[in-house]
Design a protein around this motif. Structure first.
Motif, PDB file in Angstrom:
ATOM      1  N   PHE A   1      74.380  36.957  27.759  1.00 53.83           N
ATOM      2  CA  PHE A   1      74.255  38.399  27.981  1.00 53.83           C
ATOM      3  C   PHE A   1      72.800  38.819  28.135  1.00 53.83           C
ATOM      4  N   TYR A   2      71.884  38.036  27.577  1.00 56.13           N
ATOM      5  CA  TYR A   2      70.462  38.363  27.637  1.00 56.13           C
ATOM      6  C   TYR A   2      69.781  37.799  28.881  1.00 56.13           C
ATOM      7  N   ASP A   3      70.525  37.105  29.738  1.00 55.59           N
ATOM      8  CA  ASP A   3      69.924  36.549  30.952  1.00 55.59           C
ATOM      9  C   ASP A   3      69.284  37.656  31.779  1.00 55.59           C
ATOM     10  N   GLY A   4      68.075  37.400  32.249  1.00 58.25           N
ATOM     11  CA  GLY A   4      67.343  38.376  33.041  1.00 58.25           C
ATOM     12  C   GLY A   4      66.384  39.228  32.245  1.00 58.25           C
ATOM     13  N   VAL A   5      66.504  39.203  30.923  1.00 57.33           N
ATOM     14  CA  VAL A   5      65.581  39.940  30.050  1.00 57.33           C
ATOM     15  C   VAL A   5      64.382  39.032  29.757  1.00 57.33           C
ATOM     16  N   PRO A   6      63.168  39.538  29.842  1.00 59.56           N
ATOM     17  CA  PRO A   6      62.004  38.688  29.561  1.00 59.56           C
ATOM     18  C   PRO A   6      62.116  38.000  28.203  1.00 59.56           C
ATOM     19  N   GLU A   7      61.676  36.758  28.170  1.00 62.09           N
ATOM     20  CA  GLU A   7      61.842  35.947  26.972  1.00 62.09           C
ATOM     21  C   GLU A   7      61.159  36.561  25.752  1.00 62.09           C
ATOM     22  N   ASP A   8      60.025  37.218  25.945  1.00 61.32           N
ATOM     23  CA  ASP A   8      59.344  37.782  24.778  1.00 61.32           C
ATOM     24  C   ASP A   8      60.151  38.915  24.160  1.00 61.32           C
TER      25      ASP A   8
ATOM     26  N   PHE B   1      70.370  46.203  27.430  1.00 65.48           N
ATOM     27  CA  PHE B   1      69.621  46.980  28.416  1.00 65.48           C
ATOM     28  C   PHE B   1      68.134  46.847  28.098  1.00 65.48           C
ATOM     29  N   TRP B   2      67.296  46.931  29.127  1.00 70.58           N
ATOM     30  CA  TRP B   2      65.861  46.817  28.843  1.00 70.58           C
ATOM     31  C   TRP B   2      65.051  47.680  29.786  1.00 70.58           C
TER      32      TRP B   2
ATOM     33  N   PRO C   1      70.315  47.309  33.107  1.00 68.28           N
ATOM     34  CA  PRO C   1      71.196  46.470  32.284  1.00 68.28           C
ATOM     35  C   PRO C   1      70.803  45.021  32.501  1.00 68.28           C
ATOM     36  N   ALA C   2      70.956  44.193  31.485  1.00 69.85           N
ATOM     37  CA  ALA C   2      70.624  42.776  31.621  1.00 69.85           C
ATOM     38  C   ALA C   2      71.532  42.131  32.657  1.00 69.85           C
ATOM     39  N   GLU C   3      70.958  41.234  33.439  1.00 66.61           N
ATOM     40  CA  GLU C   3      71.719  40.585  34.506  1.00 66.61           C
ATOM     41  C   GLU C   3      72.916  39.810  33.958  1.00 66.61           C
ATOM     42  N   GLY C   4      72.714  39.103  32.856  1.00 70.72           N
ATOM     43  CA  GLY C   4      73.808  38.318  32.294  1.00 70.72           C
ATOM     44  C   GLY C   4      74.948  39.186  31.805  1.00 70.72           C
ATOM     45  N   PHE C   5      74.604  40.308  31.201  1.00 69.78           N
ATOM     46  CA  PHE C   5      75.606  41.259  30.717  1.00 69.78           C
ATOM     47  C   PHE C   5      76.429  41.811  31.877  1.00 69.78           C
ATOM     48  N   THR C   6      75.755  42.279  32.928  1.00 75.35           N
ATOM     49  CA  THR C   6      76.483  42.854  34.053  1.00 75.35           C
ATOM     50  C   THR C   6      77.280  41.788  34.812  1.00 75.35           C
ATOM     51  N   ALA C   7      76.722  40.582  34.917  1.00 78.49           N
ATOM     52  CA  ALA C   7      77.431  39.510  35.623  1.00 78.49           C
ATOM     53  C   ALA C   7      78.746  39.180  34.926  1.00 78.49           C
TER      54      ALA C   7
END
Length: 205
Positions: free
Chosen positions: A86-93, A126-127, A135-141
């Protein structure tokens, strides 16, 4: 999607979002917390729903929403890998703010049995990149793949209701919103609550 609320979040300056998060968190008796160099603010309804915000010094933010009765309650499934995705696409930091952290009321951990690593659960991720919310890419995917109503099932509308985004945010409007949700037994309770909320707003002027 609750388009009006999503647009309201995206058009509200981050400083104002942060102010509202601080006030709503204090009303919910959730103390702010430092996580590395970020500030965590949170709200919960005492019944399993929550909104958690992380604000970074460089003007970015991470928002997690959770509705324990929804299809996106991955904690009930115990699915670490799916929650991680679900966090895919959110910056790692930003993700590091919720990975391998102690649990708290709003954010329990899902555990990777193979490695022992943990990540905070969230129905919605979301970020804010410094300019706009996404929305985070993994969440929306996942929601698109499974035919899940991303905003409805994530609790986005319910969990962000106390922040009155897109609406007047005053002591009077906060108390009126609570009255609509069944708070306070009588006029005296409402007046006492209004006085306390006014003091709170003054501290966060």
């Amino acid at each position: 999607m609750d388009v009006d609320l999503w647009d309201a979040l995206r058009t509200t300056p981050l400083a104002e979002v942060r102010r509202r998060a601080a006030i709503v968190g204090e009303l919910a008796e959730v103390a702010p917390m430092a996580v590395d160099d970020a500030e965590r603010q949170a709200w919960n309804d005492g019944g399993g729903q929550s909104a958690v915000w992380y604000f970074t010094p460089d003007g970015r933010a991470l928002l997690l929403t959770f509705d324990h009765e929804s299809e996106l309650n991955l904690y009930a499934e115990g699915d670490y890998a799916l929650q991680e995705s679900f966090y895919d696409g959110v910056p790692e930091d930003l993700v590091r703010l919720v990975r391998d952290r102690p649990e708290n009321y709003e954010s329990l951990n899902l555990v990777d049995e193979a490695t022992g690593r943990t990540i905070h659960y969230a129905g919605g991720v979301f970020w804010f990149d410094g300019t706009r919310w996404e929305p985070a890419e993994g969440f929306t995917a996942y929601c698109e793949r499974e035919g899940v109503d991303a905003m409805g099932e994530s609790g986005f509308g319910y969990c962000l209701d106390p922040y009155l985004l897109g609406r007047e945010f005053t002591p009077e409007s906060v108390v009126a919103n609570r009255v609509e949700h069944g708070w306070y037994e009588d006029a005296a309770d409402r007046e006492a609550a209004l006085a306390e909320v006014r003091r709170l707003f003054a501290r966060h002027a």
